[in-house]
Design a protein around this motif. Structure first.
Motif, PDB file in Angstrom:
ATOM      1  N   LEU A   1      87.617  28.257  82.427  1.00 13.17           N
ATOM      2  CA  LEU A   1      87.711  27.329  83.247  1.00 13.17           C
ATOM      3  C   LEU A   1      86.583  27.342  84.539  1.00 13.17           C
ATOM      4  O   LEU A   1      86.504  29.256  84.663  1.00 13.17           O
ATOM      5  CB  LEU A   1      89.087  27.354  84.380  1.00 13.17           C
TER       6      LEU A   1
ATOM      7  N   LEU B   1      93.439  20.484  83.483  1.00 11.73           N
ATOM      8  CA  LEU B   1      94.278  21.720  83.898  1.00 11.73           C
ATOM      9  C   LEU B   1      95.574  22.595  83.547  1.00 11.73           C
ATOM     10  O   LEU B   1      96.081  23.531  83.009  1.00 11.73           O
ATOM     11  CB  LEU B   1      93.957  22.174  85.307  1.00 11.73           C
TER      12      LEU B   1
ATOM     13  N   VAL C   1      87.973  32.364  84.611  1.00 16.06           N
ATOM     14  CA  VAL C   1      88.045  31.501  86.350  1.00 16.06           C
ATOM     15  C   VAL C   1      86.411  31.817  86.165  1.00 16.06           C
ATOM     16  O   VAL C   1      86.089  32.813  87.068  1.00 16.06           O
ATOM     17  CB  VAL C   1      88.768  31.439  86.995  1.00 16.06           C
TER      18      VAL C   1
ATOM     19  N   PHE D   1      92.767  26.570  90.419  1.00 12.54           N
ATOM     20  CA  PHE D   1      91.626  26.869  90.009  1.00 12.54           C
ATOM     21  C   PHE D   1      90.927  26.321  91.470  1.00 12.54           C
ATOM     22  O   PHE D   1      89.901  27.057  91.677  1.00 12.54           O
ATOM     23  CB  PHE D   1      91.876  25.435  89.321  1.00 12.54           C
TER      24      PHE D   1
END
Length: 299
Positions: A33, A188, A200, A285
Motif C-alpha cells: 500500500l 483498502l 505501507v 493508511f
C-alpha cells in the motif's frame, strides 16, 4: 518467497525508493500500500526485473527474476492490464504466452473459463475489451503457467463487485495452496479482507509493515469532540499523550473511560469515542501516509 533488501532506485537527483526492505512469504497474501507516487509500482517493477535497482537486492524464489529459468513458469505478473496487444484476441494472447513458456495449450481454455471470459469474449480482439475484461485476461495470463508467485499491481481496477469478490477468493485459494502473492491496490477494504501481511510505503520508504492483525490492533482511544483542542490540553495536563488522526479527531494514549471522564470534567461534548483497535485499514493508511502523499509524482 519474495525478498526485498535495502532496495534503492534513483532517477537523477530523485530517489523513488529509499532503503526499502520487506518480504512476501509462501502461503500468504502480502498487501502493498501507498499513495500515488509512493514507489509501489517502481518496487514491483524492480522485483519483476523490468527496472534496474540503484542499490540493494530483490529476489524471487531466492534469485533475481532475470536469473530464474523460464521466469514466466515460476512468476505470474500483472503490472499493467492495458499493456496487451490490442490487435490480438484474448485467446491469441494466452496461446502465445503458452507457447513462449512451454505450457500445454489446453491451459488456455482452462484459464479462459477460470477468469470468467466467455468463448465469444475470448475470441474478441483486445482493443474491444473493457478494462474489467482486460484485467481478467491479465490474471489469466499470470496464472497460465501455474506459477509459484503472483505479483499483481492494481488487479481489481475495472472489476465490478462480483469480480472483486471472485478475485479475492482466487487469491486466497492460490495462497492456501502454498503460493506467494504480492498485491497492490487502492481498494483498502479489499486489502483488509484478503491480505495476511501489509507493507505501507510513503515517499519511497517503508513506513509500516507487519501482519494485518498487528497493524490494525492499534492502541489507545480515538476521540472526536466539539472542542478537540481543549480536550487535548486537558488530557495532556494529566500526562496523556495525544496525536491528531488524519481523518479527524485524535488518538489518546489511554482507555475510553479516562477520556470520557476528562471530557466531562472540562465540559466538552463527545462526538465519537472508541478503542483504537477498532480503527480500520483506511484510517491507519491515512494516518501513516498523510504527510507523504505525492499526487503529482508517478508511482
Amino acid at each position: 518467497m519474495i525478498s526485498v533488501d535495502h532496495l534503492t532506485k534513483r532517477y537523477g537527483g530523485f530517489t523513488a525508493l529509499d532503503d526499502v526492505s520487506f518480504q512476501a512469504r509462501p502461503g500468504r497474501v502480502a498487501g502493498f500500500l501507498g499513495p500515488n507516487g509512493a514507489g509501489k509500482t517502481t518496487a514491483m517493477r524492480v522485483v519483476a526485473g523490468l527496472t534496474p535497482a540503484s542499490g540493494g537486492t530483490a529476489t524471487v524464489l531466492g534469485r533475481p527474476y532475470a536469473a530464474l529459468p523460464t521466469p514466466g513458469r515460476h512468476v505470474g505478473l500483472l503490472l499493467d492490464a492495458s499493456a496487451q496487444h490490442a490487435g490480438r484476441t484474448g485467446r491469441e494472447v494466452l496461446t502465445l504466452g503458452a507457447i513462449l513458456n512451454g505450457v500445454d495449450r489446453r491451459r488456455v481454455d482452462e484459464m479462459v473459463e477460470l477468469v470468467g471470459l466467455t468463448s465469444k469474449e475470448a475470441n474478441r480482439r483486445v482493443r474491444n475489451y473493457s478494462l474489467g475484461m482486460r484485467q481478467r485476461l491479465g490474471i489469466a495470463h499470470a496464472l497460465l503457467a501455474d506459477p509459484e508467485v503472483l505479483i499483481l499491481d492494481e488487479p481489481a481496477n475495472g472489476l465490478d463487485p462480483a469480480g472483486i469478490r471472485w478475485m479475492r477468493d482466487l487469491l486466497r485459494g492460490f495462497a492456501a495452496r502454498g503460493g506467494t502473492v504480492l498485491l497492490s491496490s487502492h481498494l483498502l477494504n479489499e486489502i483488509e479482507r484478503v491480505a495476511d501481511d501489509i507493507v505501507v510505503i510513503g515517499n519511497g520508504r517503508v513506513v509500516a509493515q507487519g501482519t494485518t492483525e498487528e497493524l490494525l490492533a492499534g492502541s489507545g482511544t480515538v476521540v472526536r469532540s466539539t472542542d478537540d483542542a481543549a480536550l487535548a490540553r486537558a488530557l495532556e495536563s494529566r500526562d496523556v499523550a495525544v496525536s491528531p488522526v488524519a481523518t479527524g479527531g485524535m488518538l489518546a494514549e489511554t482507555d475510553p473511560d479516562t477520556v470520557g471522564r476528562v471530557a466531562l470534567e472540562v465540559g466538552v461534548a463527545l462526538r465519537e469515542l472508541r478503542g483504537g483497535d477498532e480503527r480500520g485499514l483506511e484510517e491507519m493508511f491515512f494516518d501513516l501516509t498523510a504527510t507523504s502523499a505525492r499526487e503529482e509524482v508517478a508511482a
